[in-house]
Design a protein around this motif. Structure first.
Motif, mmCIF file in Angstrom:
data_model
loop_
_atom_site.group_PDB
_atom_site.id
_atom_site.type_symbol
_atom_site.label_atom_id
_atom_site.label_comp_id
_atom_site.label_asym_id
_atom_site.label_seq_id
_atom_site.Cartn_x
_atom_site.Cartn_y
_atom_site.Cartn_z
ATOM 1 N N ALA A 137 57.507 47.595 80.432
ATOM 2 C CA ALA A 137 58.846 47.526 81.033
ATOM 3 C C ALA A 137 59.033 48.632 82.060
ATOM 4 O O ALA A 137 59.647 48.422 83.118
ATOM 5 C CB ALA A 137 59.911 47.631 79.942
ATOM 6 N N LEU A 138 58.491 49.825 81.782
ATOM 7 C CA LEU A 138 58.600 50.939 82.726
ATOM 8 C C LEU A 138 57.808 50.666 83.997
ATOM 9 O O LEU A 138 58.278 50.922 85.116
ATOM 10 C CB LEU A 138 58.102 52.232 82.064
ATOM 11 C CG LEU A 138 59.011 52.828 80.988
ATOM 12 C CD1 LEU A 138 58.269 53.891 80.191
ATOM 13 C CD2 LEU A 138 60.275 53.425 81.605
ATOM 14 N N ILE A 139 56.579 50.146 83.843
ATOM 15 C CA ILE A 139 55.753 49.828 85.005
ATOM 16 C C ILE A 139 56.439 48.794 85.886
ATOM 17 O O ILE A 139 56.415 48.891 87.115
ATOM 18 C CB ILE A 139 54.363 49.330 84.551
ATOM 19 C CG1 ILE A 139 53.556 50.497 83.969
ATOM 20 C CG2 ILE A 139 53.592 48.705 85.717
ATOM 21 C CD1 ILE A 139 52.247 50.088 83.332
ATOM 22 N N ALA A 140 57.073 47.812 85.256
ATOM 23 C CA ALA A 140 57.778 46.788 86.028
ATOM 24 C C ALA A 140 58.932 47.373 86.830
ATOM 25 O O ALA A 140 59.345 46.803 87.844
ATOM 26 C CB ALA A 140 58.294 45.700 85.094
ATOM 27 N N LYS A 141 59.444 48.522 86.395
ATOM 28 C CA LYS A 141 60.530 49.194 87.118
ATOM 29 C C LYS A 141 60.004 50.237 88.107
ATOM 30 O O LYS A 141 60.776 51.043 88.637
ATOM 31 C CB LYS A 141 61.483 49.856 86.121
ATOM 32 C CG LYS A 141 62.352 48.865 85.355
ATOM 33 C CD LYS A 141 63.248 48.078 86.304
ATOM 34 C CE LYS A 141 64.115 47.073 85.559
ATOM 35 N NZ LYS A 141 64.905 46.249 86.504
ATOM 36 N N GLY A 142 58.700 50.236 88.342
ATOM 37 C CA GLY A 142 58.145 51.145 89.341
ATOM 38 C C GLY A 142 57.647 52.466 88.803
ATOM 39 O O GLY A 142 57.275 53.349 89.573
ATOM 40 N N PHE A 143 57.618 52.623 87.490
ATOM 41 C CA PHE A 143 57.107 53.856 86.900
ATOM 42 C C PHE A 143 55.583 53.792 86.808
ATOM 43 O O PHE A 143 54.995 52.714 86.767
ATOM 44 C CB PHE A 143 57.694 54.066 85.500
ATOM 45 C CG PHE A 143 59.123 54.548 85.501
ATOM 46 C CD1 PHE A 143 59.435 55.854 85.159
ATOM 47 C CD2 PHE A 143 60.164 53.696 85.853
ATOM 48 C CE1 PHE A 143 60.746 56.305 85.165
ATOM 49 C CE2 PHE A 143 61.481 54.129 85.863
ATOM 50 C CZ PHE A 143 61.766 55.440 85.515
ATOM 51 N N ALA A 144 54.968 54.974 86.769
ATOM 52 C CA ALA A 144 53.514 55.054 86.671
ATOM 53 C C ALA A 144 53.126 56.015 85.564
ATOM 54 O O ALA A 144 53.792 57.033 85.345
ATOM 55 C CB ALA A 144 52.921 55.525 88.004
ATOM 56 N N GLU A 145 52.045 55.711 84.865
ATOM 57 C CA GLU A 145 51.572 56.604 83.807
ATOM 58 C C GLU A 145 50.913 57.833 84.414
ATOM 59 O O GLU A 145 50.147 57.740 85.370
ATOM 60 C CB GLU A 145 50.575 55.888 82.894
ATOM 61 C CG GLU A 145 50.127 56.745 81.722
ATOM 62 C CD GLU A 145 49.194 56.025 80.780
ATOM 63 O OE1 GLU A 145 48.956 56.540 79.673
ATOM 64 O OE2 GLU A 145 48.701 54.933 81.139
ATOM 65 N N ASP A 146 51.225 59.001 83.885
ATOM 66 C CA ASP A 146 50.643 60.258 84.373
ATOM 67 C C ASP A 146 50.520 61.209 83.194
ATOM 68 O O ASP A 146 51.509 61.758 82.718
ATOM 69 C CB ASP A 146 51.529 60.869 85.460
ATOM 70 C CG ASP A 146 50.932 62.132 86.060
ATOM 71 O OD1 ASP A 146 49.891 62.602 85.548
ATOM 72 O OD2 ASP A 146 51.493 62.652 87.039
ATOM 73 N N LYS A 147 49.285 61.420 82.729
ATOM 74 C CA LYS A 147 49.066 62.266 81.564
ATOM 75 C C LYS A 147 49.418 63.727 81.836
ATOM 76 O O LYS A 147 49.616 64.508 80.909
ATOM 77 C CB LYS A 147 47.615 62.155 81.097
ATOM 78 C CG LYS A 147 47.266 60.780 80.551
ATOM 79 C CD LYS A 147 45.830 60.718 80.066
ATOM 80 C CE LYS A 147 45.503 59.325 79.528
ATOM 81 N NZ LYS A 147 44.082 59.230 79.072
ATOM 82 N N GLY A 148 49.490 64.089 83.107
ATOM 83 C CA GLY A 148 49.837 65.464 83.452
ATOM 84 C C GLY A 148 51.301 65.656 83.785
ATOM 85 O O GLY A 148 51.711 66.728 84.240
ATOM 86 N N ALA A 149 52.118 64.635 83.555
ATOM 87 C CA ALA A 149 53.539 64.715 83.896
ATOM 88 C C ALA A 149 54.236 65.809 83.093
ATOM 89 O O ALA A 149 53.880 66.091 81.954
ATOM 90 C CB ALA A 149 54.222 63.367 83.640
ATOM 91 N N ALA A 150 55.205 66.441 83.732
ATOM 92 C CA ALA A 150 55.969 67.506 83.086
ATOM 93 C C ALA A 150 57.404 67.430 83.580
ATOM 94 O O ALA A 150 57.735 66.628 84.460
ATOM 95 C CB ALA A 150 55.365 68.864 83.397
ATOM 96 N N THR A 151 58.258 68.281 83.028
ATOM 97 C CA THR A 151 59.670 68.257 83.415
ATOM 98 C C THR A 151 59.849 68.997 84.734
ATOM 99 O O THR A 151 60.373 70.101 84.802
ATOM 100 C CB THR A 151 60.553 68.892 82.312
ATOM 101 O OG1 THR A 151 60.190 68.323 81.063
ATOM 102 C CG2 THR A 151 62.031 68.605 82.564
ATOM 103 N N SER A 152 59.373 68.379 85.804
ATOM 104 C CA SER A 152 59.497 68.926 87.145
ATOM 105 C C SER A 152 59.780 67.789 88.104
ATOM 106 O O SER A 152 59.441 66.631 87.825
ATOM 107 C CB SER A 152 58.220 69.673 87.555
ATOM 108 O OG SER A 152 57.115 68.796 87.533
#
Length: 382
Positions: A74-89
């Protein structure tokens, strides 16, 4: 739009939160994601929303077996991408990552939404621009790459996705979308109804097979030409090492089982190929990437840390606080420009450049101090 999901209402208030999705089914997840993440969220600082989607034996029965996949799809369909290095920035907006906390034995999806950071005076600094936006007016590099024609996609990659690491990350995302498309087509053949997210992604995706094939060719060229950073080379050598170990184990087992010579020879040939690839990678002299604004951001963050320490210790002047505010605005602007220049970037790489620059600055300052020399607060020696 009327918000019916309780969790979505909490998220739209603009605050971080930890949410338990026990009892949620696929349809409820669709509603949650659509209501919470269809538009940038106005907030005071970057957000992280964490969703528990499963766990070990003690809690497993509380969660749907497909809950994690339902959430990420559902997130990918909304334009989100997986990122294992994502942080609160701010540069992680529009990403998510999956985590299995072995301490609590809970499985979570951490979402870093698109945001509008509220500024003093009531103005909102939009974290995304309208260029290439979807129906909700929000820009998403992944959504654009999925929907572009093959020719436009190739031009985009050449301009925005230049490094091997960026291409590899984009390839991973597109491969996942390709899998989603296959699953959707299976549902269509079975005359099953599609969810809104599935309809959206199925209607927008173009030439995924051709894009993936071309991208794989570009990545092979980069390896053959030695256009890899030290981290990229290290990662690939690690992958090859794991493959060699696996093949060697299969070869040893085949010998014990008395396998025929043809099968044994095939294992030897594969090992020889893996070893040849390892030798070629080892011989590569890694390239160094010049990330625009990285050093300037590092300098600003180093100086900002000093001002923040003064503010925390109640020793800052009004000018110090004003300067800290100006620095934060400057850093935010530079990081937003970076995000536009480098799509699917390795956030760890950018942060490592910042950390290395901070250490260099601190070491340089210490050396000047020990030799009796003074240092200008704004000086930067590269």
């Amino acid at each position: 739009m009327s918000v019916t999901d309780k969790i979505a209402r909490e998220i739209l208030s603009g605050a971080d939160g930890d949410y338990d999705l026990a009892g949620y089914d696929s349809a409820q997840v669709e509603t949650l994601v659509a209501e919470a993440f269809s538009a940038p969220i106005t907030c005071n600082e970057m957000m992280r929303c964490s969703f528990v989607v499963g766990g070990g034996k003690k809690v497993r029965a509380k969660y749907s077996a497909t809950l994690g996949k339902d959430m990420t799809s559902a997130l990918i369909a909304k334009g989100f991408a997986e990122d294992k290095g994502a942080a609160t920035s701010i540069d992680s907006q529009g990403t998510f990552k999956y985590q299995h906390n072995t301490g609590t034995d809970l499985k979570s999806v951490h979402v870093f939404p698109f945001v509008n950071i509220s500024r003093a005076g009531g103005d909102a600094a939009h974290a995304s621009d309208d260029q290439g936006s979807g129906d909700d007016g929000r820009f998403s590099p992944l959504k654009l790459c999925i929907a572009q024609s093959q020719d436009d996609f190739m031009q985009t990659v050449q301009l925005k996705v230049k490094s091997y690491g960026q291409k590899k990350k984009l390839h991973k995302y597109l491969k996942r979308v390709e899998g989603d498309i296959t699953a959707i087509e299976t549902k269509l053949v079975a005359m099953e109804a599609l969810t809104p997210s599935e309809e959206e992604i199925y209607g927008s995706a173009k030439d995924l097979t051709d894009k993936l094939s071309w991208l794989e060719g570009e990545m092979t060229k980069m390896i053959d030409n030695g256009n890899l950073t030290a981290k990229e080379r290290h990662y690939m050598l690690g992958q090859l090492s794991e493959k060699v170990t696996s093949i060697q184990a299969q070869l040893d087992k085949a010998r014990v089982d008395g396998a025929n010579e043809k099968k044994i020879a095939k294992f030897y040939a594969t090992l020889a190929l893996m070893n040849d690839k390892t030798d070629k990678l080892t011989a590569i002299n890694p390239v160094k990437r010049d990330i625009k604004h990285a050093m300037e951001i590092a300098q600003l963050k180093y100086r900002l840390a000093g001002l923040d320490a003064k503010i925390e210790n109640n020793t800052a002047t009004i000018e110090d606080m004003n300067e800290a505010g100006r620095m934060r605005t400057k850093i935010s602007g530079l990081e937003e420009e970076q995000a536009e220049l480098y799509w699917f970037e390795d956030h760890d790489l950018v942060e490592k450049i910042v950390v290395a620059a901070k250490k260099k600055k601190a070491t340089s300052a210490g050396q000047r101090s020990s030799s009796g020399g003074g240092a200008s607060a704004g000086a930067w020696s590269g």
